[in-house]
Design an enzyme around this catalytic site. Structure first.
Site, mmCIF file in Angstrom:
data_model
loop_
_atom_site.group_PDB
_atom_site.id
_atom_site.type_symbol
_atom_site.label_atom_id
_atom_site.label_comp_id
_atom_site.label_asym_id
_atom_site.label_seq_id
_atom_site.Cartn_x
_atom_site.Cartn_y
_atom_site.Cartn_z
ATOM 1 N N MET A 39 0.839 -1.212 0.000
ATOM 2 C CA MET A 39 0.000 0.000 0.000
ATOM 3 C C MET A 39 0.872 1.259 0.000
ATOM 4 O O MET A 39 0.393 2.352 0.305
ATOM 5 C CB MET A 39 -0.941 -0.002 1.205
ATOM 6 C CG MET A 39 -1.928 -1.175 1.146
ATOM 7 S SD MET A 39 -3.451 -0.878 2.053
ATOM 8 C CE MET A 39 -2.821 -0.632 3.689
ATOM 9 N N GLY A 45 11.008 -2.851 5.368
ATOM 10 C CA GLY A 45 10.281 -4.132 5.299
ATOM 11 C C GLY A 45 9.832 -4.423 3.880
ATOM 12 O O GLY A 45 10.030 -5.528 3.353
ATOM 13 N N HIS A 46 9.231 -3.406 3.238
ATOM 14 C CA HIS A 46 8.796 -3.584 1.843
ATOM 15 C C HIS A 46 10.000 -3.844 0.935
ATOM 16 O O HIS A 46 9.939 -4.667 0.028
ATOM 17 C CB HIS A 46 8.081 -2.318 1.341
ATOM 18 C CG HIS A 46 6.845 -1.948 2.101
ATOM 19 N ND1 HIS A 46 6.760 -0.810 2.870
ATOM 20 C CD2 HIS A 46 5.626 -2.540 2.175
ATOM 21 C CE1 HIS A 46 5.546 -0.721 3.388
ATOM 22 N NE2 HIS A 46 4.837 -1.755 2.997
ATOM 23 N N GLN A 162 -2.786 -12.392 7.169
ATOM 24 C CA GLN A 162 -2.948 -12.032 5.753
ATOM 25 C C GLN A 162 -2.187 -13.015 4.859
ATOM 26 O O GLN A 162 -2.701 -13.479 3.830
ATOM 27 C CB GLN A 162 -2.432 -10.607 5.548
ATOM 28 C CG GLN A 162 -2.278 -10.208 4.102
ATOM 29 C CD GLN A 162 -1.879 -8.755 3.967
ATOM 30 O OE1 GLN A 162 -2.710 -7.870 4.166
ATOM 31 N NE2 GLN A 162 -0.623 -8.490 3.647
ATOM 32 N N SER A 195 4.118 1.066 7.998
ATOM 33 C CA SER A 195 3.813 2.407 7.496
ATOM 34 C C SER A 195 3.081 3.203 8.565
ATOM 35 O O SER A 195 3.177 4.426 8.627
ATOM 36 C CB SER A 195 2.953 2.312 6.237
ATOM 37 O OG SER A 195 3.602 1.509 5.266
#
Ligand code: AMP
Length: 305
Positions: A39, A45-46, A162, A195
């Site tokens: 997102m 982390g991303h 998730q 985030s």
């Protein structure tokens, strides 16, 4: 038409047709596609997911879309951080070849009415407190998989439930996607990167450390032989309450079915310890698979844990 070859200048794609075309061309060259759905408001982390995708595929496609259907009516959809220009630079540095950043109407065309529901797994943990959340996640991820086509898709264990929901939907819907799990990336003090950490004041960030500290304590107690659900949960709850974290859940559960264990039970084999709580208005989650994952505070000196 531009091709997806240069990771120092990722191709910006905004329509489903562009994403599908670019991914098809990669496969037509005999190469593989790696997909990293996010997102945005990217952090380390991303970026670790993009690097993991680069190790397992030839061309990395990162997607950036703040998915409205996974936010509840009183959640932070409007204020969720959006910073596309900065995200594009970070994608370039992490080696993404293409970035898919669609509009809302591209992902949810006028008149759309289809939702993907994964039952069972979504009854527990975050599913209990965020009705509709996983249906929104499952729907958008199914759309992204449909648009990208056969690929390797990387998701973080930070959002453990998730990850399990996506593994299940890929399997149940026979999607040509290999789902890969990547470890949780933490700040030096142990806080899992998110985030939403941008919402925290300095004092709140200190309070938030109770999550990783609680997990670490429980992990070390497990390593020294503790198997009581009640005892391990009590240890974590004590940390969270001492830091005035408003606990949504501190649950010990089966790491595959996510069925919670009762306080009277004993752990037999690797078991998920999952936490969700509010620090001020910010909702944070973290988790550890006891008996499997490393100590979340492994990099801190003993006295600082
Ligand atoms: P988000 O942008 O928060 O929807 O997250 C996009 C992807 O990044 C998901 O697969 C997350 O699990 C993953 N992710 C978010 N934070 C972390 C983290 N600290 N470590 C590893 N993966 C993460």
């Amino acid at each position: 038409m531009a091709s997806v070859t240069d990771p120092s200048a990722p191709l910006l794609l905004t329509t489903v047709a562009e994403l599908r075309g670019a991914a098809d061309r990669v496969r037509a060259e005999g190469l593989t596609v790696g997909l990293v759905p996010t997102m945005g408001a990217l952090h380390e982390g991303h970026l670790s997911l993009m690097r993991a995708a680069a190790r397992r595929s030839d061309r990395v496609f990162t997607t950036i879309f703040v998915n409205p259907t996974q936010f509840g009516p009183n959640e932070d959809l409007e204020k969720y951080p959006r910073q596309l220009p900065r995200d594009l630079e970070l994608c370039a540095r992490a080696g993404a070849h293409a970035v898919f950043a669609p509009s809302r109407s591209e992902m949810y065309p006028e008149g759309e009415s289809t939702r993907v529901t994964v039952s069972g797994l979504t009854d527990h943990l975050c599913g209990a407190g965020r009705p509709g959340h996983f249906q929104g996640v499952a729907t958008v991820v199914t759309k992204l998989f449909a648009a990208a086509g056969p690929c390797v898709a990387v998701f973080g264990k930070k959002d453990y439930q998730q990850l399990k929901v996506i593994e299940r939907l890929a399997r149940d819907l026979l999607l040509p996607v290999q789902v890969i799990a990547a470890p949780i990336v933490r700040a030096d003090d142990g806080l899992a990167l998110s985030s939403r950490n941008a919402y925290l004041s300095g004092a709140e960030r200190n309070q938030a450390l109770a999550l990783s500290r609680g997990l670490s304590l429980a992990g070390r107690r497990y390593a020294s032989g503790e198997r009581s659900v009640a005892a391990l949960r009590a240890l974590v709850l004590e940390q969270l309450e001492a830091a005035s974290v408003r606990v949504e859940y501190a649950t010990i559960a089966d790491p595959e079915t996510l069925e919670p264990l009762n306080d009277s039970e004993l752990l037999a084999g690797p078991t998920l310890l999952a936490l969700a709580g509010f620090v001020g208005n910010t909702r944070l989650i973290d988790n550890l698979v006891l008996g499997r994952d490393p100590d979340p505070l492994a990099t801190l000196p003993e006295g600082a844990k």
